[in-house]
Motif scaffolding. Structure first.
Motif, PDB file in Angstrom:
ATOM      1  N   GLN A 162       0.818  -1.203   0.000  1.00 42.68           N
ATOM      2  CA  GLN A 162       0.000   0.000   0.000  1.00 42.68           C
ATOM      3  C   GLN A 162       0.857   1.260   0.000  1.00 42.68           C
ATOM      4  O   GLN A 162       0.554   2.230  -0.698  1.00 42.68           O
ATOM      5  N   LEU A 163       1.919   1.247   0.784  1.00 43.00           N
ATOM      6  CA  LEU A 163       2.789   2.420   0.866  1.00 43.00           C
ATOM      7  C   LEU A 163       3.490   2.682  -0.460  1.00 43.00           C
ATOM      8  O   LEU A 163       3.619   3.833  -0.896  1.00 43.00           O
ATOM      9  N   GLU A 164       3.954   1.617  -1.130  1.00 39.97           N
ATOM     10  CA  GLU A 164       4.629   1.807  -2.415  1.00 39.97           C
ATOM     11  C   GLU A 164       3.657   2.252  -3.502  1.00 39.97           C
ATOM     12  O   GLU A 164       4.062   2.893  -4.464  1.00 39.97           O
ATOM     13  N   LEU A 165       2.393   1.921  -3.342  1.00 40.57           N
ATOM     14  CA  LEU A 165       1.393   2.422  -4.274  1.00 40.57           C
ATOM     15  C   LEU A 165       1.069   3.880  -3.980  1.00 40.57           C
ATOM     16  O   LEU A 165       0.980   4.711  -4.876  1.00 40.57           O
ATOM     17  N   PRO A 175       4.246   7.351  -4.342  1.00 39.45           N
ATOM     18  CA  PRO A 175       4.467   7.969  -5.661  1.00 39.45           C
ATOM     19  C   PRO A 175       3.190   8.569  -6.249  1.00 39.45           C
ATOM     20  O   PRO A 175       3.253   9.564  -6.978  1.00 39.45           O
ATOM     21  N   ASP A 176       2.042   7.975  -5.935  1.00 42.51           N
ATOM     22  CA  ASP A 176       0.788   8.492  -6.462  1.00 42.51           C
ATOM     23  C   ASP A 176       0.508   9.882  -5.910  1.00 42.51           C
ATOM     24  O   ASP A 176       0.209  10.821  -6.656  1.00 42.51           O
ATOM     25  N   GLY A 228      11.223   9.304 -12.496  1.00 44.79           N
ATOM     26  CA  GLY A 228      12.063   8.115 -12.455  1.00 44.79           C
ATOM     27  C   GLY A 228      11.506   7.131 -11.456  1.00 44.79           C
ATOM     28  O   GLY A 228      11.354   7.468 -10.277  1.00 44.79           O
ATOM     29  N   LEU A 229      11.189   5.929 -11.901  1.00 42.14           N
ATOM     30  CA  LEU A 229      10.678   4.876 -11.026  1.00 42.14           C
ATOM     31  C   LEU A 229      11.755   3.800 -10.910  1.00 42.14           C
ATOM     32  O   LEU A 229      11.712   2.784 -11.599  1.00 42.14           O
ATOM     33  N   ALA A 233      12.319  15.646  -7.034  1.00 40.73           N
ATOM     34  CA  ALA A 233      11.048  15.465  -6.335  1.00 40.73           C
ATOM     35  C   ALA A 233      10.204  14.356  -6.946  1.00 40.73           C
ATOM     36  O   ALA A 233       9.209  13.933  -6.345  1.00 40.73           O
ATOM     37  N   LEU A 234      10.613  13.872  -8.126  1.00 40.07           N
ATOM     38  CA  LEU A 234       9.855  12.826  -8.815  1.00 40.07           C
ATOM     39  C   LEU A 234      10.698  11.568  -9.015  1.00 40.07           C
ATOM     40  O   LEU A 234      10.462  10.780  -9.924  1.00 40.07           O
ATOM     41  N   SER A 235      11.686  11.405  -8.158  1.00 42.34           N
ATOM     42  CA  SER A 235      12.566  10.246  -8.208  1.00 42.34           C
ATOM     43  C   SER A 235      12.144   9.276  -7.105  1.00 42.34           C
ATOM     44  O   SER A 235      12.354   9.540  -5.921  1.00 42.34           O
ATOM     45  N   PHE A 236      11.538   8.171  -7.498  1.00 43.12           N
ATOM     46  CA  PHE A 236      10.988   7.213  -6.538  1.00 43.12           C
ATOM     47  C   PHE A 236      11.752   5.900  -6.618  1.00 43.12           C
ATOM     48  O   PHE A 236      12.217   5.506  -7.690  1.00 43.12           O
TER      49      PHE A 236
END
Length: 287
Positions: free
Chosen positions: A55-58, A61-62, A167-168, A185-188
């Motif tokens: 749940q946390l990994e979903l 990033p969302d 970046g995922l 800020a969008l590097s997961f």
């Protein structure tokens, strides 16, 4: 923004500070019943709490992508091993100086495929430049696996086009850090491949697959299967590098053997130049 301010609550800060000091002191992580559950890594890493980690990994990033206005992405896959033309040329020079034939062959292969790095870079720039000045709902953002090679090239192109990109990345022994061109800020980073794959598709408006190995093939066929079975909406799927893909995967043979239908060949298109790949996407959405 007020909903985020609770992270500065003294009680939460104290719970985190306790863990941090424990780590800084090099102490082993032991069970501690008095530790707050959400600030207890030993508890969160138990087998029984795997569902919570999913749940946390979903969710993380969302929420972050929502906060930054990332609604539509173009996903770029490809080999993590390819290098820029400059770096590949330097590797060839070093290999030839060393005299090891196996190393020389490997370096020359990288130099031969460096053109794909440069084309992925150019494609990323095209996408970023298209999105300049548009409303968030009309913007398109490059999204990659966050690693080196083709992924770095696409993120780099977006960066050079004054755009942001996603970046995922995933925690692997050979890929520890995201490439430097992903917007910070969008590097997961993900632990679970399944959740990472889900995030690739959640906002994807197109997929561009450059030449790659097992990982690229895995992601490509995942997307093709989802679209074929209508578990995902139809999106442009572009196989970049027609010679490579027609050599590696004989789709016509699959059709001849009856394991896919003729209509399945329409699920994807080939392109050999960045502008051609971008034109396919533009035509699909009438941009």
């Amino acid at each position: 923004m007020s909903s985020n301010r609770n992270i500065h609550d003294q009680r939460l800060a104290d719970a985190w500070a306790t863990l941090q000091s424990h780590s800084d002191a090099g102490l082993p992580l032991d069970r501690d019943a008095s530790r707050l559950a959400f600030a207890d890594p030993e508890f969160l890493l138990r087998r029984e709490t795997r569902g919570i980690r999913f749940q946390l990994e979903l969710l993380k990033p969302d929420l972050e992508q929502q906060a930054h206005g990332i609604e539509n992405t173009i996903v770029v896959f490809g080999s993590a091993r390819f290098r820029s033309e400059e770096e590949a040329a330097a590797l060839v020079t070093a290999a030839e100086a060393g005299g090891d034939e196996a190393v020389i062959r490997r370096a020359r292969a990288l130099a031969r495929n460096a053109r794909y790095y440069e084309k992925a870079r150019a494609f990323g720039k095209l996408v970023a430049e298209y999105s300049k000045g548009k409303e968030p709902r009309d913007m398109l953002f490059i999204c990659t696996g966050g690693g080196p090679g083709i992924m770095q090239a696409a993120n780099r192109g977006a960066y050079e086009g004054d755009g942001v990109s996603v970046g995922l990345s995933i925690a692997l022994p050979m890929e520890e850090a995201a490439n430097p061109y992903v917007t910070p800020a969008l590097s997961f980073k993900f632990h679970y491949f399944a959740l990472r794959k889900m995030h690739f598709m959640m906002r994807a408006k197109a997929l561009v697959a450059f030449p790659g190995g097992f990982g690229t093939l895995d992601e490509l066929f995942e997307v093709i299967t989802l679209v074929q079975t209508r578990k995902a909406r139809q999106v442009p799927i572009v196989l970049f590098g027609s010679d490579y893909w027609k050599k590696v995967v004989n789709f016509e043979a699959l059709m001849d053997e009856g394991v896919i239908s003729p209509a399945d060949l329409d699920l994807f298109q080939y392109a050999d130049e960045p502008q051609a790949a971008w034109d396919i996407i533009k035509a699909f959405y009438r941009l």
